[in-house]
Design a protein around this motif. Structure first.
Motif, PDB file in Angstrom:
ATOM      1  N   VAL A 157     -17.223  92.258 -55.081  1.00  0.00           N
ATOM      2  CA  VAL A 157     -15.420  92.266 -55.184  1.00  0.00           C
ATOM      3  C   VAL A 157     -15.205  92.405 -53.711  1.00  0.00           C
ATOM      4  CG1 VAL A 157     -13.249  92.732 -55.981  1.00  0.00           C
ATOM      5  CG2 VAL A 157     -15.544  92.019 -57.656  1.00  0.00           C
ATOM      6  N   GLN A 158     -15.424  93.940 -53.278  1.00  0.00           N
ATOM      7  CA  GLN A 158     -14.519  94.693 -52.439  1.00  0.00           C
ATOM      8  C   GLN A 158     -15.253  93.965 -51.370  1.00  0.00           C
ATOM      9  OE1 GLN A 158     -17.192  97.877 -50.948  1.00  0.00           O
ATOM     10  NE2 GLN A 158     -14.434  99.013 -50.660  1.00  0.00           N
ATOM     11  N   GLY A 159     -15.942  93.455 -50.818  1.00  0.00           N
ATOM     12  CA  GLY A 159     -16.909  92.884 -49.752  1.00  0.00           C
ATOM     13  C   GLY A 159     -15.778  91.103 -49.572  1.00  0.00           C
ATOM     14  N   ASP A 160     -15.626  90.408 -50.912  1.00  0.00           N
ATOM     15  CA  ASP A 160     -14.889  89.088 -50.801  1.00  0.00           C
ATOM     16  C   ASP A 160     -13.272  89.584 -50.660  1.00  0.00           C
ATOM     17  OD1 ASP A 160     -17.084  88.179 -51.533  1.00  0.00           O
ATOM     18  OD2 ASP A 160     -16.421  87.898 -53.336  1.00  0.00           O
ATOM     19  N   VAL A 161     -12.991  90.248 -51.366  1.00  0.00           N
ATOM     20  CA  VAL A 161     -11.852  90.659 -51.037  1.00  0.00           C
ATOM     21  C   VAL A 161     -11.207  90.953 -49.496  1.00  0.00           C
ATOM     22  CG1 VAL A 161      -9.795  91.956 -51.082  1.00  0.00           C
ATOM     23  CG2 VAL A 161     -10.922  90.781 -53.567  1.00  0.00           C
ATOM     24  N   CYS A 162     -12.144  92.288 -48.701  1.00  0.00           N
ATOM     25  CA  CYS A 162     -11.495  92.646 -47.303  1.00  0.00           C
ATOM     26  C   CYS A 162     -12.214  91.350 -46.528  1.00  0.00           C
ATOM     27  CB  CYS A 162     -13.083  93.562 -47.553  1.00  0.00           C
ATOM     28  SG  CYS A 162     -12.419  95.164 -47.669  1.00  0.00           S
ATOM     29  N   ARG A 195      -0.144  97.876 -45.607  1.00  0.00           N
ATOM     30  CA  ARG A 195      -0.868  98.872 -45.317  1.00  0.00           C
ATOM     31  C   ARG A 195      -2.285  97.828 -46.796  1.00  0.00           C
ATOM     32  NH1 ARG A 195      -0.628 104.840 -47.890  1.00  0.00           N
ATOM     33  NH2 ARG A 195      -1.482 104.992 -45.941  1.00  0.00           N
ATOM     34  N   ALA A 196      -3.729  97.812 -46.480  1.00  0.00           N
ATOM     35  CA  ALA A 196      -4.492  97.004 -47.565  1.00  0.00           C
ATOM     36  C   ALA A 196      -4.850  98.289 -47.861  1.00  0.00           C
ATOM     37  CB  ALA A 196      -4.993  95.383 -46.958  1.00  0.00           C
ATOM     38  N   GLY A 197      -5.900  98.649 -49.406  1.00  0.00           N
ATOM     39  CA  GLY A 197      -7.012  99.317 -49.289  1.00  0.00           C
ATOM     40  C   GLY A 197      -7.883  98.372 -50.674  1.00  0.00           C
ATOM     41  N   VAL A 198      -9.371  98.754 -50.377  1.00  0.00           N
ATOM     42  CA  VAL A 198     -10.338  98.419 -51.694  1.00  0.00           C
ATOM     43  C   VAL A 198     -10.955  99.291 -51.597  1.00  0.00           C
ATOM     44  CG1 VAL A 198     -11.147  96.284 -52.393  1.00  0.00           C
ATOM     45  CG2 VAL A 198      -9.624  95.801 -50.872  1.00  0.00           C
ATOM     46  N   ALA A 238     -11.343  85.950 -60.030  1.00  0.00           N
ATOM     47  CA  ALA A 238      -9.588  85.436 -60.193  1.00  0.00           C
ATOM     48  C   ALA A 238      -8.972  86.279 -59.305  1.00  0.00           C
ATOM     49  CB  ALA A 238      -8.844  85.355 -61.687  1.00  0.00           C
ATOM     50  N   VAL A 239      -8.679  87.410 -58.554  1.00  0.00           N
ATOM     51  CA  VAL A 239      -8.794  87.833 -57.776  1.00  0.00           C
ATOM     52  C   VAL A 239      -7.969  86.755 -56.745  1.00  0.00           C
ATOM     53  CG1 VAL A 239      -8.587  89.957 -55.673  1.00  0.00           C
ATOM     54  CG2 VAL A 239      -8.985  90.154 -58.299  1.00  0.00           C
ATOM     55  N   ILE A 240      -9.050  86.525 -55.621  1.00  0.00           N
ATOM     56  CA  ILE A 240      -8.795  85.585 -54.434  1.00  0.00           C
ATOM     57  C   ILE A 240      -7.850  84.479 -55.100  1.00  0.00           C
ATOM     58  CG2 ILE A 240      -9.748  84.694 -52.711  1.00  0.00           C
ATOM     59  CD1 ILE A 240     -12.080  86.907 -53.032  1.00  0.00           C
ATOM     60  N   PRO A 241      -8.379  83.897 -56.123  1.00  0.00           N
ATOM     61  CA  PRO A 241      -7.043  82.639 -55.794  1.00  0.00           C
ATOM     62  C   PRO A 241      -6.020  83.197 -57.000  1.00  0.00           C
ATOM     63  CG  PRO A 241      -9.213  82.731 -58.010  1.00  0.00           C
ATOM     64  CD  PRO A 241      -9.479  83.871 -56.630  1.00  0.00           C
ATOM     65  N   SER A 242      -5.496  83.539 -57.203  1.00  0.00           N
ATOM     66  CA  SER A 242      -4.632  84.712 -58.166  1.00  0.00           C
ATOM     67  C   SER A 242      -3.095  85.156 -56.985  1.00  0.00           C
ATOM     68  CB  SER A 242      -4.462  85.304 -59.459  1.00  0.00           C
ATOM     69  OG  SER A 242      -5.346  86.579 -58.273  1.00  0.00           O
ATOM     70  N   TYR A 243      -3.689  84.871 -56.104  1.00  0.00           N
ATOM     71  CA  TYR A 243      -2.803  86.317 -55.137  1.00  0.00           C
ATOM     72  C   TYR A 243      -3.200  85.566 -53.942  1.00  0.00           C
ATOM     73  CZ  TYR A 243      -1.031  89.687 -52.566  1.00  0.00           C
ATOM     74  OH  TYR A 243       0.094  90.404 -51.366  1.00  0.00           O
ATOM     75  N   PHE A 244      -4.028  85.326 -53.130  1.00  0.00           N
ATOM     76  CA  PHE A 244      -4.017  85.464 -51.493  1.00  0.00           C
ATOM     77  C   PHE A 244      -3.495  83.885 -50.867  1.00  0.00           C
ATOM     78  CE2 PHE A 244      -7.061  88.438 -51.827  1.00  0.00           C
ATOM     79  CZ  PHE A 244      -6.352  89.337 -50.713  1.00  0.00           C
TER      80      PHE A 244
END
Length: 396
Positions: free
Chosen positions: A99-104, A144-147, A301-307
């Motif tokens: 998840v960290q890698g995908d979001v970053c 700022r974006a932190g994961v 669902a993090v990526i399709p919900s927000y980006f």
């Protein structure tokens, strides 16, 4: 003899290439190397066991190989353990790493040139494990974006046990108690006030009281904090998480949406931090695999919900008024995180706490204005009305 040595050298390098191929998840390369090696070994009079020993510790099963290139840094737990272990701590660590890698990578793709600073750290003061902090600052899209991920274990302090018991648990305060925890957390503060801030956190916790059976649970959630209300965005965010919840239980979304509204409540201001999402804690059942599957669906669902919201609004026009309102509302965000957030409190009571990683969730800039209230009928007032009286964004 020379040709024999040459062939043995070639064979040895074939195995080395196979090992490297596996570590990079190039499984076809590894398989072909192993087959050639064993066949060649028998021709050369080398035993099959000796040939396999050239790829010590590696498995030929596709689903055990780790693609380290998916991760932002080397895992905290040795890769050889993660490849073969069925322990929930290890399964959850792999999920957090991915998840960290995908979001970053998604953030870097949108950002363009600004990249994450990656800090792999190890615990001290009696706490084992460590974590990986990824932080991006002063970008064109993200201020700022932190994961973060953390994988830690050790002894719980009495104050930490008391804090956990205040949430409905019944853990013995006087007994020595070890714990293990793994989780991924993120806060994303955009530059444009028309883009909402987003937070997510998914975690797994184990405690082992003396003379008692191990207790475990999952927790987490995702929530949205807009500065200007956009109903289309709100419905998209909530619909995405309702779909994730519905795959596992028809009552999950309504239950966890209500829990989210209640949890992110700023008591002294009588309003929520944002427009919610889902939140859950002490999530467990007789089937740990089913619990893990639910958490994975939420994390996915993090990526399709927000980006898509970021892409939709990152170039929207704004002026000083909108920027000042964004900074003012960020002040409320800071208040909740420092005064009420359980994760922040637990982090500060953990021996060897890494304060830089804990405080990563705070925005780089925020303001406070004395007794400020927006004008009636304004867009700012419209947002506050929803924060004081949460809405149902999707049909349950």
């Amino acid at each position: 003899m020379a040709s024999r040595r040459g062939l043995m050298f070639l064979l040895s390098n074939t195995f080395r290439a196979g090992a490297v191929g596996l570590r990079r998840n190039s499984r076809k390369f590894y398989r072909s190397g192993l087959i050639l090696g064993i066949t060649g070994g028998s021709l050369l009079g080398i035993s099959t066991v000796s040939a396999k020993e050239l790829v010590i510790g590696l498995s030929d099963e596709d689903d055990t190989a780790l693609n380290l290139e998916e991760f932002m840094a080397t895992p905290i737990t040795p890769s050889a353990i993660l490849e073969t272990s069925s322990e929930m701590m290890h399964r959850m660590e792999l999920l957090c790493l991915k998840v960290q890698g995908d979001v970053c990578r998604e953030i870097e793709r949108i950002e363009g040139t600004t990249k994450f600073k990656v800090d792999r750290w190890l615990k001290c003061e009696g706490i084992e494990g460590g974590g990986i902090t990824c932080i991006l600052e002063d970008g064109a899209v993200f201020e700022r974006a932190g994961v973060n991920i953390s994988v830690v274990s050790g002894n719980l302090r009495p104050e930490a046990v008391k804090s956990m018991n205040s949430q409905g648990r019944d853990l013995p305060v006087e007994e020595t108690m070890t714990f293990s925890a793994v989780g991924v957390s993120s806060v994303i503060h955009p530059r444009n006030p028309m883009v909402p801030t987003m937070h997510f956190n998914y975690r797994y916790f184990e405690v082992n009281p003396d003379m008692s059976e191990k207790q475990w649970w999952f927790g987490g959630g995702s929530d949205l904090t807009p500065y200007y209300l956009n109903e289309k965005d709100a419905k998209h965010f909530h619909c995405t998480y309702k779909s994730a919840c519905d795959m596992h239980g028809p009552s999950y979304y309504a239950r966890f949406k209500r829990w989210c509204d209640d949890y992110f409540y700023i008591k002294h201001r009588c309003m929520r931090r944002g427009i919610g999402g889902i939140f859950f804690d002490d999530f467990k059942s007789k089937n740990a695999d089913a619990c893990f599957s639910f958490v994975k669906s939420c994390a996915d669902a993090v990526i399709p919900s927000y980006f898509p919201l970021v892409q939709r609004h990152k170039n929207d026009p704004f002026g000083m008024r909108e920027r000042e309102w964004q900074l003012f509302r960020r002040g409320h965000y800071v208040e909740f995180n420092l005064l009420y957030d359980r994760g922040t409190k637990f982090g500060f009571t953990t021996p060897g706490a890494r304060y830089e990683s804990i405080l990563m969730s705070l925005p780089p800039r925020a303001t406070w204005r004395y007794c400020h209230e927006p004008s009636k009928g304004s867009e700012e007032a419209e947002l506050l009305e929803v924060l004081r009286h949460p809405k149902e964004w999707v049909t349950v």
